[in-house]
Design a protein around this motif. Structure first.
Motif, PDB file in Angstrom:
ATOM      1  N   GLU A  49       0.792  -1.226   0.000  1.00 16.29           N
ATOM      2  CA  GLU A  49       0.000   0.000   0.000  1.00 16.29           C
ATOM      3  C   GLU A  49       0.828   1.282   0.000  1.00 16.29           C
ATOM      4  O   GLU A  49       0.306   2.340  -0.349  1.00 16.29           O
ATOM      5  CB  GLU A  49      -0.941   0.009   1.215  1.00 16.29           C
ATOM      6  N   ARG A  50       2.080   1.212   0.390  1.00 19.70           N
ATOM      7  CA  ARG A  50       2.884   2.433   0.405  1.00 19.70           C
ATOM      8  C   ARG A  50       4.329   2.106   0.073  1.00 19.70           C
ATOM      9  O   ARG A  50       4.852   1.047   0.401  1.00 19.70           O
ATOM     10  CB  ARG A  50       2.773   3.154   1.747  1.00 19.70           C
ATOM     11  N   VAL A  82      10.610   2.850  -6.219  1.00 16.86           N
ATOM     12  CA  VAL A  82       9.402   2.982  -5.406  1.00 16.86           C
ATOM     13  C   VAL A  82       8.157   3.098  -6.278  1.00 16.86           C
ATOM     14  O   VAL A  82       7.074   2.634  -5.899  1.00 16.86           O
ATOM     15  CB  VAL A  82       9.506   4.158  -4.404  1.00 16.86           C
ATOM     16  N   LEU A  83       8.286   3.695  -7.457  1.00  9.93           N
ATOM     17  CA  LEU A  83       7.145   3.716  -8.382  1.00  9.93           C
ATOM     18  C   LEU A  83       6.772   2.298  -8.800  1.00  9.93           C
ATOM     19  O   LEU A  83       5.586   1.956  -8.904  1.00  9.93           O
ATOM     20  CB  LEU A  83       7.474   4.561  -9.608  1.00  9.93           C
ATOM     21  N   THR A  84       7.777   1.469  -9.038  1.00 13.45           N
ATOM     22  CA  THR A  84       7.523   0.078  -9.399  1.00 13.45           C
ATOM     23  C   THR A  84       6.762  -0.649  -8.291  1.00 13.45           C
ATOM     24  O   THR A  84       5.878  -1.470  -8.554  1.00 13.45           O
ATOM     25  CB  THR A  84       8.858  -0.642  -9.686  1.00 13.45           C
ATOM     26  N   GLN A  85       7.078  -0.322  -7.062  1.00 18.13           N
ATOM     27  CA  GLN A  85       6.445  -0.986  -5.920  1.00 18.13           C
ATOM     28  C   GLN A  85       4.944  -0.707  -5.859  1.00 18.13           C
ATOM     29  O   GLN A  85       4.150  -1.588  -5.510  1.00 18.13           O
ATOM     30  CB  GLN A  85       7.115  -0.523  -4.624  1.00 18.13           C
ATOM     31  N   VAL A  86       4.548   0.532  -6.177  1.00 19.58           N
ATOM     32  CA  VAL A  86       3.127   0.915  -6.104  1.00 19.58           C
ATOM     33  C   VAL A  86       2.740   1.556  -7.438  1.00 19.58           C
ATOM     34  O   VAL A  86       2.232   2.665  -7.492  1.00 19.58           O
ATOM     35  CB  VAL A  86       2.866   1.868  -4.917  1.00 19.58           C
ATOM     36  N   TRP A  87       2.971   0.815  -8.504  1.00 20.09           N
ATOM     37  CA  TRP A  87       2.853   1.361  -9.856  1.00 20.09           C
ATOM     38  C   TRP A  87       1.468   1.921 -10.145  1.00 20.09           C
ATOM     39  O   TRP A  87       1.322   3.004 -10.720  1.00 20.09           O
ATOM     40  CB  TRP A  87       3.227   0.283 -10.868  1.00 20.09           C
ATOM     41  N   PRO A  98      -1.665   3.827  -8.959  1.00 20.34           N
ATOM     42  CA  PRO A  98      -2.016   4.684  -7.818  1.00 20.34           C
ATOM     43  C   PRO A  98      -3.231   4.198  -7.037  1.00 20.34           C
ATOM     44  O   PRO A  98      -3.360   4.498  -5.851  1.00 20.34           O
ATOM     45  CB  PRO A  98      -2.289   6.047  -8.472  1.00 20.34           C
ATOM     46  N   VAL A  99      -4.098   3.448  -7.696  1.00 16.89           N
ATOM     47  CA  VAL A  99      -5.280   2.903  -7.038  1.00 16.89           C
ATOM     48  C   VAL A  99      -5.316   1.404  -7.311  1.00 16.89           C
ATOM     49  O   VAL A  99      -5.207   0.968  -8.467  1.00 16.89           O
ATOM     50  CB  VAL A  99      -6.579   3.562  -7.546  1.00 16.89           C
ATOM     51  N   ALA A 100      -5.444   0.608  -6.240  1.00 22.68           N
ATOM     52  CA  ALA A 100      -5.489  -0.844  -6.392  1.00 22.68           C
ATOM     53  C   ALA A 100      -6.800  -1.278  -7.038  1.00 22.68           C
ATOM     54  O   ALA A 100      -7.758  -0.495  -7.156  1.00 22.68           O
ATOM     55  CB  ALA A 100      -5.329  -1.507  -5.032  1.00 22.68           C
ATOM     56  N   ALA A 101      -6.848  -2.545  -7.440  1.00 22.61           N
ATOM     57  CA  ALA A 101      -8.012  -3.067  -8.156  1.00 22.61           C
ATOM     58  C   ALA A 101      -9.309  -2.888  -7.371  1.00 22.61           C
ATOM     59  O   ALA A 101     -10.369  -2.650  -7.933  1.00 22.61           O
ATOM     60  CB  ALA A 101      -7.798  -4.542  -8.488  1.00 22.61           C
ATOM     61  N   GLY A 102      -9.238  -2.963  -6.054  1.00 24.07           N
ATOM     62  CA  GLY A 102     -10.435  -2.810  -5.241  1.00 24.07           C
ATOM     63  C   GLY A 102     -10.798  -1.372  -4.935  1.00 24.07           C
ATOM     64  O   GLY A 102     -11.735  -1.118  -4.173  1.00 24.07           O
ATOM     65  N   GLY A 103     -10.046  -0.419  -5.494  1.00 22.50           N
ATOM     66  CA  GLY A 103     -10.332   0.989  -5.256  1.00 22.50           C
ATOM     67  C   GLY A 103      -9.556   1.608  -4.110  1.00 22.50           C
ATOM     68  O   GLY A 103      -9.769   2.781  -3.778  1.00 22.50           O
ATOM     69  N   THR A 104      -8.637   0.860  -3.506  1.00 23.24           N
ATOM     70  CA  THR A 104      -7.847   1.380  -2.383  1.00 23.24           C
ATOM     71  C   THR A 104      -6.679   2.221  -2.910  1.00 23.24           C
ATOM     72  O   THR A 104      -5.913   1.753  -3.757  1.00 23.24           O
ATOM     73  CB  THR A 104      -7.283   0.222  -1.540  1.00 23.24           C
ATOM     74  N   PRO A 105      -6.526   3.449  -2.442  1.00 22.51           N
ATOM     75  CA  PRO A 105      -5.396   4.267  -2.901  1.00 22.51           C
ATOM     76  C   PRO A 105      -4.067   3.736  -2.385  1.00 22.51           C
ATOM     77  O   PRO A 105      -3.994   3.163  -1.294  1.00 22.51           O
ATOM     78  CB  PRO A 105      -5.699   5.649  -2.312  1.00 22.51           C
ATOM     79  N   ARG A 106      -3.041   3.907  -3.185  1.00 24.13           N
ATOM     80  CA  ARG A 106      -1.684   3.614  -2.749  1.00 24.13           C
ATOM     81  C   ARG A 106      -0.965   4.930  -2.481  1.00 24.13           C
ATOM     82  O   ARG A 106      -1.415   5.999  -2.909  1.00 24.13           O
ATOM     83  CB  ARG A 106      -0.952   2.782  -3.804  1.00 24.13           C
ATOM     84  N   TRP A 107       0.177   4.822  -1.797  1.00 25.46           N
ATOM     85  CA  TRP A 107       0.825   6.021  -1.281  1.00 25.46           C
ATOM     86  C   TRP A 107       2.309   6.049  -1.612  1.00 25.46           C
ATOM     87  O   TRP A 107       2.988   5.031  -1.544  1.00 25.46           O
ATOM     88  CB  TRP A 107       0.654   6.085   0.240  1.00 25.46           C
TER      89      TRP A 107
END
Length: 260
Positions: free
Chosen positions: A74-75, A143-148, A150-159
């Motif tokens: 998530e982050r 770090v961009l690769t880690q949370v490529w 911005p929003v996960a498939a379920g709609g959860t934002p990444r940071w």
């Protein structure tokens, strides 16, 4: 992301004192303030790296209850500096952002991340041979690769948690990195960035938290907090912001500053 009553003690010294803080997805939130005011310590607490008093929640969950791999999904955290002891190539460093997913994931995302930070064609070069600014952008690609997304498939934002992301960069690459951060937020992710440059902060941040002596001394949109009385009190010198004629963005000229 929400922090409530955060206190951090390093050795016998309490560095952060009862800090409350909110960062929202879709926004770039800047943390600024003088050297030694607690900015990096607070970001390390937000990332889950430092033990702290109080509560930090990420997407509604207390980070103290999350396992390391759950946090990593998530982050992603860009530190001020990173040391590598092995002769990695650039693409190998960026692939570290994939973690356990690297075996099942092709190189498209790491290669795309390198291109996004202006390092297309650097994949096979040795990391240790790059300039400091290039190394900093390699870690941003990681770090961009880690949370490529911005929003996960379920709609959860990444940071993205970024500690002085432009400190080693020339002005052109500073603008490029800040545009990447702003675009990530505009795509639905959340960005929290420790910043030293107040002009870049005013240009790109949606909200600013100004730290002084381990506390948030002022918080709000740049135009609300980047005022002479506020900045002069926090930085200990006379700072008189001006505004750009068209966009009314605050900016400061060092030539107009004066030590108190």
């Amino acid at each position: 992301m929400r922090a409530a009553g955060i206190c951090v003690r390093l050795g016998r010294t309490e560095v952060l004192h009862d800090v409350d803080f909110i960062a929202r997805p879709g926004q770039l939130t800047a943390i600024a303030g003088p050297n030694g005011s607690g900015k990096t310590t607070f970001l390390r607490a937000l990332s889950g790296e430092l033990r702290h008093g109080g509560t930090i929640t990420l997407n509604g969950r207390d980070i103290a209850s999350l396992r390391p791999w759950e946090l990593a999904v998530e982050r992603a955290v860009l530190p001020q500096a990173a040391q590598l002891a092995f002769p990695f190539t650039v693409i190998e460093v960026v692939r570290l952002g994939q973690g356990a997913r690297a075996c099942a994931t092709a190189d498209e995302v790491p290669v795309a991340a390198l291109a996004r930070v202006g390092l297309a064609g650097f994949a096979d070069r040795f990391y240790a041979e790059l300039s400091g600014g290039e190394q900093q952008r390699v870690h941003l690609a990681r770090v961009l690769t880690q949370v490529w997304q911005p929003v996960a498939a379920g709609g959860t934002p990444r940071w993205l948690l970024l500690d002085e992301p432009v400190s080693s960069l020339d002005i052109g690459h500073q603008l490029q990195v800040m545009e990447i951060a702003r675009a990530y937020a505009r795509a639905g992710g959340g960005v929290v960035a420790v910043m030293l440059d107040l002009n870049l902060t005013a240009m790109f941040a949606d909200r600013v938290a100004l730290f002084k002596s381990g506390r948030i001394a002022a918080e709000g949109p740049p135009r609300a907090v980047m005022r002479e009385a506020v900045l002069s009190r926090i930085y200990g010198c006379t700072l008189r912001p001006n505004e750009t004629p068209q966009a009314a963005i605050p900016y400061l000229l060092p030539q107009a500053a004066a030590r108190a």
